[in-house]
Motif scaffolding. Structure first.
Motif, PDB file in Angstrom:
ATOM      1  N   LEU A   1      -4.015   3.828  -3.958  1.00  0.00           N
ATOM      2  CA  LEU A   1      -3.960   2.372  -3.976  1.00  0.00           C
ATOM      3  C   LEU A   1      -2.723   1.829  -4.675  1.00  0.00           C
ATOM      4  CD1 LEU A   1      -7.722   1.613  -4.807  1.00  0.00           C
ATOM      5  CD2 LEU A   1      -6.618   1.702  -2.569  1.00  0.00           C
ATOM      6  N   THR A   2      -1.832   2.702  -5.083  1.00  0.00           N
ATOM      7  CA  THR A   2      -0.591   2.243  -5.723  1.00  0.00           C
ATOM      8  C   THR A   2       0.472   1.866  -4.699  1.00  0.00           C
ATOM      9  OG1 THR A   2       0.161   4.535  -5.884  1.00  0.00           O
ATOM     10  CG2 THR A   2      -1.004   3.629  -7.793  1.00  0.00           C
ATOM     11  N   ASP A   3       0.320   2.327  -3.470  1.00  0.00           N
ATOM     12  CA  ASP A   3       1.300   2.016  -2.434  1.00  0.00           C
ATOM     13  C   ASP A   3       0.971   0.667  -1.802  1.00  0.00           C
ATOM     14  OD1 ASP A   3       3.556   3.046  -0.610  1.00  0.00           O
ATOM     15  OD2 ASP A   3       1.978   2.492   0.819  1.00  0.00           O
ATOM     16  N   HIS A   4       1.950  -0.235  -1.801  1.00  0.00           N
ATOM     17  CA  HIS A   4       1.732  -1.607  -1.324  1.00  0.00           C
ATOM     18  C   HIS A   4       1.352  -1.637   0.150  1.00  0.00           C
ATOM     19  CE1 HIS A   4       2.242  -5.995  -1.313  1.00  0.00           C
ATOM     20  NE2 HIS A   4       2.845  -5.837  -0.137  1.00  0.00           N
ATOM     21  N   LEU A   7      -2.171  -0.287   0.781  1.00  0.00           N
ATOM     22  CA  LEU A   7      -3.148  -1.270   0.334  1.00  0.00           C
ATOM     23  C   LEU A   7      -3.263  -2.418   1.329  1.00  0.00           C
ATOM     24  CD1 LEU A   7      -5.057  -2.079  -1.975  1.00  0.00           C
ATOM     25  CD2 LEU A   7      -3.121  -3.221  -3.071  1.00  0.00           C
ATOM     26  N   LYS A   8      -2.136  -2.860   1.839  1.00  0.00           N
ATOM     27  CA  LYS A   8      -2.139  -3.950   2.817  1.00  0.00           C
ATOM     28  C   LYS A   8      -2.852  -3.532   4.098  1.00  0.00           C
ATOM     29  CE  LYS A   8       0.967  -7.264   5.072  1.00  0.00           C
ATOM     30  NZ  LYS A   8       2.375  -7.732   5.206  1.00  0.00           N
ATOM     31  N   THR A  31      -3.319  -9.035  -0.741  1.00  0.00           N
ATOM     32  CA  THR A  31      -2.692  -7.775  -1.145  1.00  0.00           C
ATOM     33  C   THR A  31      -2.051  -7.907  -2.522  1.00  0.00           C
ATOM     34  OG1 THR A  31      -2.230  -7.275   1.188  1.00  0.00           O
ATOM     35  CG2 THR A  31      -1.051  -5.979  -0.469  1.00  0.00           C
ATOM     36  N   SER A  35      -3.402  -5.955  -5.826  1.00  0.00           N
ATOM     37  CA  SER A  35      -2.431  -5.104  -6.515  1.00  0.00           C
ATOM     38  C   SER A  35      -2.285  -5.495  -7.983  1.00  0.00           C
ATOM     39  CB  SER A  35      -1.079  -5.194  -5.802  1.00  0.00           C
ATOM     40  OG  SER A  35      -0.124  -4.381  -6.435  1.00  0.00           O
ATOM     41  N   LYS A  36      -2.279  -6.794  -8.254  1.00  0.00           N
ATOM     42  CA  LYS A  36      -2.169  -7.270  -9.638  1.00  0.00           C
ATOM     43  C   LYS A  36      -3.395  -6.865 -10.460  1.00  0.00           C
ATOM     44  CE  LYS A  36      -1.719 -11.464 -12.441  1.00  0.00           C
ATOM     45  NZ  LYS A  36      -1.571 -12.948 -12.425  1.00  0.00           N
ATOM     46  N   LEU A  38      -5.443  -4.348  -9.902  1.00  0.00           N
ATOM     47  CA  LEU A  38      -5.415  -2.898 -10.114  1.00  0.00           C
ATOM     48  C   LEU A  38      -4.458  -2.523 -11.244  1.00  0.00           C
ATOM     49  CD1 LEU A  38      -5.471  -1.657  -6.408  1.00  0.00           C
ATOM     50  CD2 LEU A  38      -7.300  -1.407  -8.088  1.00  0.00           C
ATOM     51  N   SER A  39      -3.328  -3.210 -11.311  1.00  0.00           N
ATOM     52  CA  SER A  39      -2.377  -2.955 -12.403  1.00  0.00           C
ATOM     53  C   SER A  39      -2.979  -3.336 -13.752  1.00  0.00           C
ATOM     54  CB  SER A  39      -1.082  -3.735 -12.167  1.00  0.00           C
ATOM     55  OG  SER A  39      -0.448  -3.326 -10.976  1.00  0.00           O
TER      56      SER A  39
END
Length: 376
Positions: A1-4, A7-8, A31, A35-36, A38-39
């Motif tokens: 899930l780190t790859d944008h 994830l999209k 997305t 992503s935010k 998850l970070s």
């Protein structure tokens, strides 16, 4: 899930399944939001690393069942970050139901009399689709603060490959930002002060009856100055005790309360139940049965082994006693065989035996009778 892009792609598949048309702008925003979050969730795992621009985490509670942490926001920012995490003795769908159903918050959320804090209202204002809704939560807070309310956009992201469900919680004022045009669903302004929240939580399946949850949120309670005592009250009393009640609700109330049972019939929970539990249920039951049988067999083998060892030891002891007694009874008769003697000595002993036998078989003689020299 780190790859944008990955994830999209996952989000596109999820949104396409619930809506024929997938708006590209909304997809990009979802997305970025996921992503935010998850970070933010990952940042807690690196809390022992060097200080970041947001400052260090401060542990407010570190108990066996949960951990509560707090971190100040950027300098000049009104946001304060709170986090709570721990293990739940319940299924993932039950944990999600307790946290997703805002109308049922009053059934389990802490209702403090002093200092006063309680949920006055929890309502779903608009259900966008399965796994997406807009809700209102209104709270009574300690004096001299006035009531606070929060209009939250809930968005659920599924990643069943890792038994993971991510829920975004973001306060909103403009429904157009989430693709909802019915602005009249936002209630008229009251005396309550509307606060802001950016964050969410992650739920992960550990076992069929055990889950892990991590909740994080950047909170602006709309105060020019936030005293440390207030943050301690929020972290320890509201978040810490609230998490314990959340755990209790997910473990018992969700199974006993009729309102929760009705809520669990929603397609959202049915989908999770089928994806995470139904396909592996038979396999897991077989594995559990196999493990139980293995433990029983191991215990039986251990018992038999112990009995066999005892029987062998007892037999050895009896044989040893019999052998000793036998040797004691025959030691005089066998001593000549066991000792190495010369031929001359053996002949002399034989002559002595014959003489003794002759003496035993004849009539006793007087002591003054002398035997000829050749008879001695």
């Amino acid at each position: 899930l780190t790859d944008h892009e990955s994830l999209k792609s996952l989000l596109r598949n999820q949104l396409s399944g619930s809506s024929p048309e997938c708006n590209e702008n909304i997809l990009d925003k979802r997305t970025a939001d996921v992503s935010k979050l998850l970070s933010m969730l990952r940042s807690v795992s690196m809390m022992d690393a060097s200080s970041s621009s947001h400052g260090d985490w401060k542990i407010k509670q570190d108990l066996e069942d949960c951990r509560v942490m707090y971190r100040q926001g950027l300098e000049g920012s009104p946001f304060h970050t709170l986090l709570v995490e721990g293990y739940m003795d319940s299924t993932l769908e039950d944990c999600l139901c307790v946290s997703w159903e805002t109308a049922l918050y009053k059934n389990w959320w802490p209702q403090f009399a002093f200092p006063p804090f309680k949920i006055l209202q929890g309502t779903c204002l608009h259900k966008v689709r399965t796994g997406e809704q807009v809700c209102l939560v209104r709270m009574k807070v300690p004096w001299p603060l006035s009531e606070r309310e929060l209009i939250v956009h809930y968005f659920l992201f599924e990643y069943f490959e890792d038994g993971l469900v991510i829920v975004l919680l973001n306060s909103i004022t403009d429904l157009d930002s989430i693709g909802v045009s019915a602005k009249n669903i936002i209630p008229e302004s009251t005396s309550a002060v509307r606060i802001d929240l950016v964050g969410g939580f992650a739920l992960q399946k550990v076992t069929p009856q055990r889950s892990f949850v991590r909740v994080i949120g950047e909170l602006d309670i709309k105060l020019d100055l936030v005293p440390p005592s207030l943050m301690n009250f929020i972290a320890r009393q509201i978040v810490g005790k609230g998490f314990k009640l959340y755990k209790k609700a997910a473990g018992s109330v969700a199974k006993l309360d009729e309102e929760f049972n009705r809520a669990l019939a929603d397609p959202l929970y049915i989908n999770i139940r089928q994806a995470m539990y139904s396909t592996n249920k038979a396999t897991e039951e077989e594995q559990e049965l196999e493990t139980e049988n293995k433990h029983e067999n191991d215990e039986d083998e251990t018992v038999h082994c112990r009995r066999a060892i005892l029987e062998i030891e007892e037999e050895k002891e009896e044989y040893f006693e019999e052998s000793v007694s036998f040797e004691e009874r025959n030691v005089n008769g066998n001593i000549r065989r066991q000792l190495s003697i010369s031929t001359e000595v053996e002949q002399a002993l034989g002559t002595l035996d014959r003489a003794i036998n002759m003496v035993r078989n004849i009539t006793p003689v007087k002591e003054d009778v002398e035997f000829p020299p050749n008879k001695t």
